[in-house]
Design a protein around this motif. Structure first.
Motif, PDB file in Angstrom:
ATOM      1  N   GLU A 160       0.834  -1.211   0.000  1.00  0.00           N
ATOM      2  CA  GLU A 160       0.000   0.000   0.000  1.00  0.00           C
ATOM      3  C   GLU A 160       0.865   1.258   0.000  1.00  0.00           C
ATOM      4  O   GLU A 160       0.549   2.256  -0.666  1.00  0.00           O
ATOM      5  CB  GLU A 160      -0.934  -0.029   1.208  1.00  0.00           C
ATOM      6  CG  GLU A 160      -2.035  -1.086   1.088  1.00  0.00           C
ATOM      7  CD  GLU A 160      -2.809  -1.266   2.373  1.00  0.00           C
ATOM      8  OE1 GLU A 160      -2.367  -0.705   3.415  1.00  0.00           O
ATOM      9  OE2 GLU A 160      -3.839  -1.964   2.360  1.00  0.00           O
TER      10      GLU A 160
ATOM     11  N   ALA B 108      -2.930  -1.520  -4.460  1.00  0.00           N
ATOM     12  CA  ALA B 108      -4.204  -1.623  -3.745  1.00  0.00           C
ATOM     13  C   ALA B 108      -4.557  -3.103  -3.551  1.00  0.00           C
ATOM     14  O   ALA B 108      -5.509  -3.619  -4.158  1.00  0.00           O
ATOM     15  CB  ALA B 108      -5.306  -0.895  -4.504  1.00  0.00           C
ATOM     16  N   PRO B 109      -3.809  -3.800  -2.745  1.00  0.00           N
ATOM     17  CA  PRO B 109      -4.079  -5.227  -2.542  1.00  0.00           C
ATOM     18  C   PRO B 109      -5.359  -5.441  -1.729  1.00  0.00           C
ATOM     19  O   PRO B 109      -5.737  -4.604  -0.903  1.00  0.00           O
ATOM     20  CB  PRO B 109      -2.850  -5.712  -1.777  1.00  0.00           C
ATOM     21  CG  PRO B 109      -2.394  -4.499  -1.019  1.00  0.00           C
ATOM     22  CD  PRO B 109      -2.672  -3.329  -1.925  1.00  0.00           C
ATOM     23  N   ASP B 110      -6.035  -6.597  -1.954  1.00  0.00           N
ATOM     24  CA  ASP B 110      -7.232  -6.924  -1.184  1.00  0.00           C
ATOM     25  C   ASP B 110      -6.966  -8.181  -0.348  1.00  0.00           C
ATOM     26  O   ASP B 110      -5.836  -8.663  -0.264  1.00  0.00           O
ATOM     27  CB  ASP B 110      -8.435  -7.116  -2.106  1.00  0.00           C
ATOM     28  CG  ASP B 110      -8.168  -8.166  -3.183  1.00  0.00           C
ATOM     29  OD1 ASP B 110      -7.214  -8.953  -3.016  1.00  0.00           O
ATOM     30  OD2 ASP B 110      -8.909  -8.188  -4.183  1.00  0.00           O
ATOM     31  N   ASP B 111      -8.062  -8.703   0.238  1.00  0.00           N
ATOM     32  CA  ASP B 111      -7.914  -9.858   1.116  1.00  0.00           C
ATOM     33  C   ASP B 111      -7.383 -11.075   0.379  1.00  0.00           C
ATOM     34  O   ASP B 111      -6.670 -11.903   0.961  1.00  0.00           O
ATOM     35  CB  ASP B 111      -9.263 -10.196   1.770  1.00  0.00           C
ATOM     36  CG  ASP B 111      -9.687  -9.144   2.775  1.00  0.00           C
ATOM     37  OD1 ASP B 111      -8.825  -8.361   3.197  1.00  0.00           O
ATOM     38  OD2 ASP B 111     -10.883  -9.116   3.133  1.00  0.00           O
ATOM     39  N   ARG B 112      -7.722 -11.198  -0.891  1.00  0.00           N
ATOM     40  CA  ARG B 112      -7.225 -12.338  -1.663  1.00  0.00           C
ATOM     41  C   ARG B 112      -5.711 -12.303  -1.805  1.00  0.00           C
ATOM     42  O   ARG B 112      -5.050 -13.349  -1.759  1.00  0.00           O
ATOM     43  CB  ARG B 112      -7.887 -12.363  -3.037  1.00  0.00           C
ATOM     44  CG  ARG B 112      -9.374 -12.735  -3.012  1.00  0.00           C
ATOM     45  CD  ARG B 112      -9.995 -12.622  -4.384  1.00  0.00           C
ATOM     46  NE  ARG B 112      -9.942 -11.241  -4.862  1.00  0.00           N
ATOM     47  CZ  ARG B 112     -10.379 -10.854  -6.057  1.00  0.00           C
ATOM     48  NH1 ARG B 112     -10.867 -11.753  -6.901  1.00  0.00           N
ATOM     49  NH2 ARG B 112     -10.318  -9.587  -6.426  1.00  0.00           N
TER      50      ARG B 112
ATOM     51  N   GLN C  84      -3.699 -10.934   0.398  1.00  0.00           N
ATOM     52  CA  GLN C  84      -3.154 -11.272   1.712  1.00  0.00           C
ATOM     53  C   GLN C  84      -3.152 -12.786   1.918  1.00  0.00           C
ATOM     54  O   GLN C  84      -2.169 -13.354   2.421  1.00  0.00           O
ATOM     55  CB  GLN C  84      -3.944 -10.595   2.828  1.00  0.00           C
ATOM     56  CG  GLN C  84      -3.420 -10.942   4.230  1.00  0.00           C
ATOM     57  CD  GLN C  84      -4.010 -10.078   5.313  1.00  0.00           C
ATOM     58  OE1 GLN C  84      -4.329  -8.912   5.086  1.00  0.00           O
ATOM     59  NE2 GLN C  84      -4.144 -10.640   6.495  1.00  0.00           N
TER      60      GLN C  84
END
Length: 693
Positions: A374, A379-383, A385
């Motif tokens: 970030e 803009a990473p999401d839960d997937r 992670q």
């Protein structure tokens, strides 16, 4: 509160009044019994006729509903030899109504289950219902608005007598209920039966204690503590059925013979879903094939072993020496070793289960990687992670820092490797204690190890340190005085979010680690706030027998209140020097009721041969007696919790000598002396223990 018994002249009971006329009270009560049985059959038929073909969405729901209907049908079974109701309450006023003069009261029949007619009006009220409490609690001083309490006597399931107590009449004098005495002193053939007709006020208060609180019942022989615990389960299932259906209930007994003896009590009360087990059943992670000597068993059962196990388990956690580098496409994301160390220390400080922390660590590392992403403008999401947490680099780090541990292998190392044990028992166990718990022959694998019962409890403790043991809603723990601290912990973790009813007698503790006091035991269970109740009124053991056995109390449990027998029938008690136990059994078998021949374990084979040679059939403990075979040959080690109408106790001195030390032997003898309901014959050729003088 005077009483008079009205008997059917056809019954075997002594009659106190003229026979009942066809239109008299006894006939009317029989008519109500017949109508109630018919109504119960109709209730059962209504459930059996239910059509569920169009009310379920899928086969899973249909199977669940079919099982519920099947259980309901079983619960509505009418046992022909069991009284459907045992009492009647006539109130001065309608419950809840204003007690105005002239207001009409109501009548309720109190029984083992609720029965209603076709219109839904009650014909029998469940003994657990609030309105039924007056049947057990009402007295002349506090009649609880009861004008008349009627008790019923039964023979083979038919009403043969009734007895009235007019609680609201100040001219009546208080007397003992003769029907109550008859029921208490009735011969006992077969398994343990319920006591719903004879529950006493002090017992009823324990039975109806709330689900949220835990209760510890100290009760001497014959005080009904086991029955109280079982009826408490039945009451809680009635009052909190939905909650306990989700969380479950469990009755824990000392051995299989005991569980078989009590297994019919709850089904007779309509409760079919209560699991029964021993502590060994609960901790059966490994196959028990070995035994411990007393010294090793005491150390392994000590609560200090829990800390030894915790140290040994968390010693597997090591701090990282290298950073974690995660490759995502063309980018490399680096989490420094000191940052991973901080995450590890945070999890250690939270003191959560080892396995839960191990599962949380990869997500913590992945989150640290996402923070860097970030900051770099991504803009990473839960997937993302989850993908990072499953990456090879993170998995390798977790494996090195927080490795998976098998609980059985952990205990195996502690008991097989002196250096490993010494490193984690320092300051907790002495060198002698460490030597005592180490196996003489170290095992190479979990499968080939000769695990003892105490070892299995250690494995259970280790398993709970790794993964939380599911908690039940309520647990009844009977004969608790014989549990070690580690066994208490094993039971306690199965009711961490529920409550427990502890039943026991400090004078009957016969293990080297027997409980010294209930506050200490409750602390090991994690139930320090439990209420401790004491039952001292004896309903089972005859006066002379309990008085003789109580001579041992100053030597085995100083300060404990002796049991006070309230039985009218004194029974009989004999001591026969140079007496023959087989002859004594033959004499007692001429009477009605069950007979138990109790002896030191070492003398069991010889007595079995003598009985066979004399042509006297006999059973092993736990086997159900019948009219044809009423004699049970009982080793002293299995006598606890059992009861017989008549007991022959063979060689008390041998019972004492069969235990590791004199105090334990005297406690075992106290147990054996107090198994009789109607009579006891003690036979001996060797001198009696001096403590009985």
């Amino acid at each position: 509160m005077s009483t008079s018994v009205h008997d059917d002249p056809r019954s075997d009971s002594p009659s106190d009044s003229p026979s009942d006329s066809p239109s008299g009270p006894l006939s009317r009560e029989r008519a109500h019994l017949a109508a109630s049985r018919a109504a119960l059959r109709a209730m059962r038929e209504d459930v059996q006729s239910l059509d569920i073909s169009d009310v379920t969405a899928n086969w899973v729901n249909a199977a669940v509903l079919e099982k519920q209907i099947e259980d309901r049908v079983k619960a509505l079974a009418d046992l022909s030899d069991t009284p459907l109701f045992f009492g009647r309450l006539d109130f001065l006023h309608a419950p809840g109504a204003e007690r105005a003069e002239g207001a009409e009261g109501e009548r309720f029949y109190v029984g083992r289950r609720h029965v209603h007619d076709a219109d839904g009006d009650p014909m029998v009220i469940d003994w657990r219902a609030p309105v039924s409490q007056a049947f057990y609690q009402a007295t002349r001083k506090d009649p609880k608005d009861v004008a008349l309490r009627r008790r019923f006597g039964y023979t083979g399931g038919d009403i043969t007598a009734y007895e009235d107590e007019r609680l609201s009449d100040p001219a009546e004098e208080a007397t003992t209920s003769r029907l109550l005495q008859r029921e208490i002193e009735r011969p006992r053939v077969g398994p343990m039966r319920d006591i719903v007709a004879t529950i006493q006020p002090e017992q009823d208060e324990i039975v109806r204690a709330g689900l949220a609180g835990s209760v510890c019942v100290q009760g001497g022989p014959g005080t009904g503590k086991t029955a109280v615990g079982l009826h408490r389960v039945a009451y809680l299932l009635y009052a909190h059925r939905e909650r306990l259906a989700r969380t479950g209930t469990l009755v824990i007994g000392p051995n299989r013979s005991f569980l078989h003896y009590i297994e019919q009590v709850l089904p007779a009360l309509g409760e079919l879903a209560v699991r029964q087990a021993t502590v060994d059943d609960l901790v059966a992670h490994v196959e028990v094939r070995g035994t411990d000597d007393a010294t090793a068993a005491v150390v392994k059962g000590d609560a200090r072993m829990a800390q030894v196990l915790r140290r040994a388990l968390y010693a597997h956690v090591t701090m990282p020496a290298e950073p974690v580098v995660v490759v995502r496409g063309s980018r490399r994301w680096r989490v420094a070793a000191y940052e991973v160390e901080e995450l590890v220390r945070e999890l250690l400080d939270r003191d959560i289960r080892y396995g839960a922390a191990r599962e949380a660590l990869p997500q913590r590392i992945a989150h640290a990687v996402l923070v860097r992403m970030e900051r770099a403008g991504e803009a990473p999401d839960d997937r993302v992670q989850d993908a990072v947490a499953r990456s090879a680099a993170v998995k390798a780090c977790v494996k090195a820092v927080w490795p998976a541990v098998d609980p059985a292998r952990l205990v195996l190392r502690l008991l097989s490797e002196p250096e490993f044990l010494a490193g984690h028992a320092a300051g907790l166990l002495t060198e002698e204690e460490q030597k005592a718990v180490l196996w003489a022959k170290p095992a190479r694998s979990v499968r080939t190890a000769r695990w003892s019962a105490a070892d299995a409890v250690l494995v259970d403790e280790a398993a709970d340190l790794i993964e939380r043991t599911p908690s039940l809603g309520h647990v009844v723990l009977d004969e608790a005085q014989d549990l070690s601290p580690m066994q208490y912990r094993a039971v306690g973790r199965r009711c961490t979010t529920g409550s427990v009813t502890v039943l026991g007698d400090l004078a009957q503790g016969t293990t080297p680690w027997a409980t010294r006091g209930w506050p200490e035991a409750l602390a090991h269970l994690g139930k320090e706030g439990a209420v401790i109740e004491e039952l001292t009124a004896g309903f089972r053991v005859p006066t002379d027998v309990i008085a003789y056995a109580s001579r041992l109390l100053p030597h085995i449990a100083p300060g404990l209140t002796p049991v006070r027998s309230i039985r009218e029938n004194p029974g009989f008690f004999e001591i026969r020097a140079a007496g023959d136990p087989v002859t004594a059994c033959a004499e007692l078998l001429r009477r009605e009721g069950s007979v138990g021949l109790i002896c030191a374990d070492a003398r069991l084979p010889g007595l079995a041969r003598e009985l066979t040679e004399a042509g006297i059939g006999h059973l092993a403990p736990g086997a159900e007696t019948t009219r044809e075979v009423r004699l049970t040959l009982v080793p002293a080690s299995l006598a606890k919790g059992l009861e017989y109408d008549y007991v022959v106790l063979d060689e008390p001195g041998a019972v004492v000598a069969g235990e590791p030390d004199e105090r334990t032997g005297l406690r075992r003898l106290y147990v054996c002396l107090t198994r009789a309901v109607s009579g006891l014959i003690v036979t001996h050729g060797e001198p009696l223990p001096v403590q009985l003088s």
